[in-house]
Design an enzyme around this catalytic site. Structure first.
Site, PDB file in Angstrom:
ATOM      1  N   TYR A   1       0.883  -1.107  -0.066  1.00 30.12           N
ATOM      2  CA  TYR A   1      -0.014  -0.169   0.081  1.00 30.12           C
ATOM      3  C   TYR A   1       0.678   1.216   0.154  1.00 30.12           C
ATOM      4  CZ  TYR A   1      -4.867   0.946   0.413  1.00 30.12           C
ATOM      5  OH  TYR A   1      -6.166   1.264   0.079  1.00 30.12           O
TER       6      TYR A   1
ATOM      7  N   TRP B   1       1.246   4.014   1.799  1.00 28.98           N
ATOM      8  CA  TRP B   1       1.619   4.815   2.896  1.00 28.98           C
ATOM      9  C   TRP B   1       2.887   4.758   3.617  1.00 28.98           C
ATOM     10  CZ3 TRP B   1      -1.387   9.182   3.765  1.00 28.98           C
ATOM     11  CH2 TRP B   1      -2.729   9.341   3.182  1.00 28.98           C
TER      12      TRP B   1
END
Length: 767
Positions: A111, A113
């Site tokens: 992901y 982040w």
């Protein structure tokens, strides 16, 4: 104090380093509302949860038990090994799976982040590497915006474009009169933006709008979802009923002749079909305020009065991401656009719609959507993909058919998962089901900085550096600054950056030249920055030369000369500036979606009565205030927010009283999915029948590996349903969860989420 700022997703800070250790992060002096999340970094970066050396799960290290021990993921011990041994093992597994099953058996998870830096972006580095290796099965969309990202291109435009072009806060302050917020404008959510949040905007923006006399309507089960404004009306709506509320607003507008039919005729398509549905001409059920009252829990006269007020004033309707993270989550976004079109205010300064003001810091910044350096990903020859929230289905149901966005697809047969920069055991639903699915692949490789649940469920764990241990460039679309992120400290223990790890693997797998192109990290930084200068120029931004930028430490992105108003050009001349939809207009009826034949997402926005449930309390799992998702849950700020080490859960006193629950009590939250412990925090500011807990408490099962057990720490995703929002999007539906709560009277099990797994000390034979 160091002399160079660094960037995180939640702010810009000046690291203070003493004797080679980061002891503090001081917020940037220009930031009027800095995030306190930075306080958690210094103690965590070299704390006990840090992954210091390559580690291999004990059962996986022995070739005799490698495959049979997959069920031990999450509870096995680890053995620290030298880098060369770990890399040889990882490369061998990648080569074996490719040879035996092809690249379509490799899932490139992750992901986006993990780091605000644009080069050391774990997801981007991993995907570039896997493309150099021959490809991988990818994921699409996001947990935050799964339904919205699929829906919006059909009816207006893609979500990235819309978010970058939202009307600026300055324009709203000058022109908006009524701000209707479905899901509020939570200050805590606006702490972050992917790539950086160098200047926090929402508190100042809300103060300015409030000083200008803007009236706010907070349509949310939670009163504190909107704070910091003077004129605010709270409408404590029942969760999941926002589409019924908006349909009733539309009924008043149509029925009382308040809809702008001239705008509808010139800028939309399918509005008469929607009108017939709203007025009940097809199904015999007019969507009146009285009809909506029984579904929303709001008074019919309040709904009708608000509809008339919206038609009489310059009105902005904003809907939070959380509303589409639900069963049939496409519908509230679609109806938000529809009501804004009925009002005829789309494209007007201060009017129209928003889909995420307050959900990210940079939405509404008014700055050009320039996002700085980008690492080329290469070409992925593997065509298979999954919607991101269907990862457990993929692992448990290889070969099974499913629908997605008009396509009939089948889940691939995944043998190896490679994950860098994420924690599936934070953002996925039904974690006990995910843990079972996680036993299916033959090999799981993870890059991690800390011993999260993701690392504890991997076979090979490779220690990655943090943003403070490497040079990079922080940059976020529509943000104020580009930041030269200079390393503040050397790598902790044996940590390496993702590029170095993947370069070493590429060397072993004969794809080093394709992956690295013969460049080291410093050369890549300069190259990517220089490549971004041409894109900046297209936005009217003149970036300085790299050396000047690096020496200055930051570059302020200028505001464009023209104030930003969402869909302003389209409003002015829809023929000259058509939307990227089949009709070039706002599609209130989509022939394309209708052609898919989905009974759970027809060709126009619609209401679906929710399925019944045996549990009386609706659970909302919101974004945390003290961390980014699950990042730095082990840090000082997040741990200080807990009660008896458990995550706080907000509930109404009227729900607590009959259950014998007092403020601060430990409670068991449960349903058929599982159970978790939390600490009750009583408040009249939440609708009766609704409870709320932040996501991000590190998954901490009482008995790892057991089905439907107890999470000791307060992770709500052990009870959320792993179902798609609809066949259109297959998006996350975490907000459609019901539970029962009882007081916990037994011995309180200790939280062990922050204790490293057993056996990670390197034995003498491997030192």
């Amino acid at each position: 104090m160091g002399s160079h700022f660094t960037a995180t997703h939640w702010g810009v800070y000046l690291p203070r380093v003493e004797d080679g250790r980061v002891v503090a992060l001081a917020p940037a002096p220009w930031d009027a509302s800095p995030s306190p999340i930075g306080d958690s970094v210094p103690g965590a970066i070299d704390g006990p949860t840090r992954v210091r050396r390559p580690a291999v799960r004990a059962g996986f290290l022995d070739p005799r038990t490698r495959r049979a021990s997959a069920a031990l993921r999450g509870r096995d011990a680890y053995v620290e090994v030298p880098w060369d041994e770990a890399l040889d093992l990882a490369a061998g597994e990648l080569a074996r799976v490719r040879s035996a099953h092809g690249n379509g058996a490799i899932f490139g998870g992750s992901y986006g982040w993990s780091s605000a830096g644009r080069f050391h972006h774990a997801q981007g580095q991993l995907h570039r590497f896997l493309n150099a290796f021959g490809g991988y099965v990818a994921s699409r969309d996001s947990y935050s915006l799964g339904a919205g990202r699929v829906l919006m291109p059909h009816i207006v435009a893609d979500m990235d474009t819309l978010l970058r072009e939202h009307t600026s806060w300055d324009v709203l302050a000058e022109h908006c009169e009524l701000f209707v917020c479905l899901g509020g404008l939570p200050l805590k959510n606006a702490q972050v933006s992917p790539g950086g949040a160098s200047d926090h905007l929402l508190p100042t923006a809300l103060r300015r709008l409030s000083e200008r006399g803007v009236r706010f309507i907070n349509v949310s089960p939670v009163r504190d979802d909107l704070q910091g404004v003077a004129q605010v009306q709270w409408l404590p709506i029942r969760p999941g009923s926002d589409t019924a509320f908006l349909l009733a607003i539309a009924h008043v507008l149509f029925h009382e002749g308040l809809a702008d039919e001239t705008f509808l005729a010139s800028h939309t398509t399918g509005w008469t079909t929607l009108r017939d549905y709203v007025l009940g001409h097809g199904d015999g059920q007019p969507k009146t305020p009285a009809w909506a009252a029984s579904r929303t829990g709001l008074a019919a006269h309040d709904i009708a009065a608000l509809a008339r007020e919206m038609a009489s004033r310059r009105t902005l309707i904003n809907t939070a991401y959380s509303l589409q993270r639900a069963w049939r989550g496409e519908q509230p976004f679609w109806m938000t656009v529809a009501v804004a079109a009925l009002l005829g205010q789309v494209g007007l300064p201060g009017g129209g719609f928003g889909l995420g003001y307050g959900c990210m810091n940079n939405t509404g910044s008014g700055r050009a959507p320039f996002s700085g350096p980008r690492l080329p990903q290469g070409h992925n020859p593997v065509q298979d993909f999954i919607p991101v929230a269907r990862v457990a289905d993929m692992l448990l149901r290889p070969g099974q058919a499913y629908d997605y966005n008009g396509q009939a697809l089948r889940y691939p047969d995944i043998r190896l998962i490679y994950w860098a920069g994420g924690n599936a055991f934070h953002h996925h639903q039904d974690l006990y089901r995910l843990a079972r699915a996680w036993h299916r692949p033959e090999t799981i490789i993870v890059h991690e900085q800390y011993w999260t649940a993701q690392a504890r469920h991997a076979d090979i764990v490779l220690p990655a550096t943090t943003f403070l241990e490497r040079d990079d460039i922080g940059s976020s679309a529509s943000d104020r600054y580009l930041i030269a992120m200079k390393a503040a400290i050397p790598p902790i223990a044996e940590a390496r950056d993702d590029y170095a790890i993947l370069s070493a693997l590429a060397r072993r797998l004969d794809c080093e030249e394709v992956y690295t192109e013969g460049r080291d990290a410093g050369t890549w930084l300069r190259l990517l920055y220089d490549a971004s200068r041409a894109r900046a120029q297209s936005h009217g931004i003149a970036l300085p030369a790299f050396d000047a930028f690096w020496q200055a430490g930051r570059f302020e992105v200028p505001l464009p000369a023209r104030p930003m108003v969402l869909l302003e050009d389209f409003r002015r001349d829809p023929a000259a500036s058509p939307l990227p939809t089949p009709s070039g207009r706002i599609e209130l009826y989509s022939m394309r979606i209708a052609s898919f034949g989905y009974d759970d997402c027809p060709g126009h926005p619609a209401w679906f009565d929710p399925p019944g449930t045996p549990y009386p309390l609706h659970l909302l799992s919101n974004q945390p205030a003290t961390r980014l998702h699950s990042q730095y849950d082990q840090g000082a700020l997040s741990r200080a927010s807990k009660i008896q080490e458990r995550e706080p859960l907000t509930m109404n006193p009227e729900d607590a009283r009959p259950r014998g629950i007092a403020d601060g009590d430990i409670v068991r939250v449960h349903n058929g999915q599982g159970a978790f412990l939390a600490a009750a925090r009583l408040s009249a500011g939440i609708r009766q029948g609704v409870v709320q807990i932040a996501t991000g408490a590190w998954y901490d099962p009482l008995t790892p590996g057991t089905a439907r057990g107890l999470d000791k720490h307060g992770n709500p995703n052990v009870v959320t349903q792993d179902i798609g929002a609809s066949r259109l999007s297959q998006g996350c539906a975490a907000q459609s969860t019901s539970v029962e709560i009882t007081r916990w009277d037994g011995p309180l099990p200790p939280v062990t989420a922050f204790v490293p797994p057993a056996g990670i000390a390197m034995p003498p034979s491997r030192r």
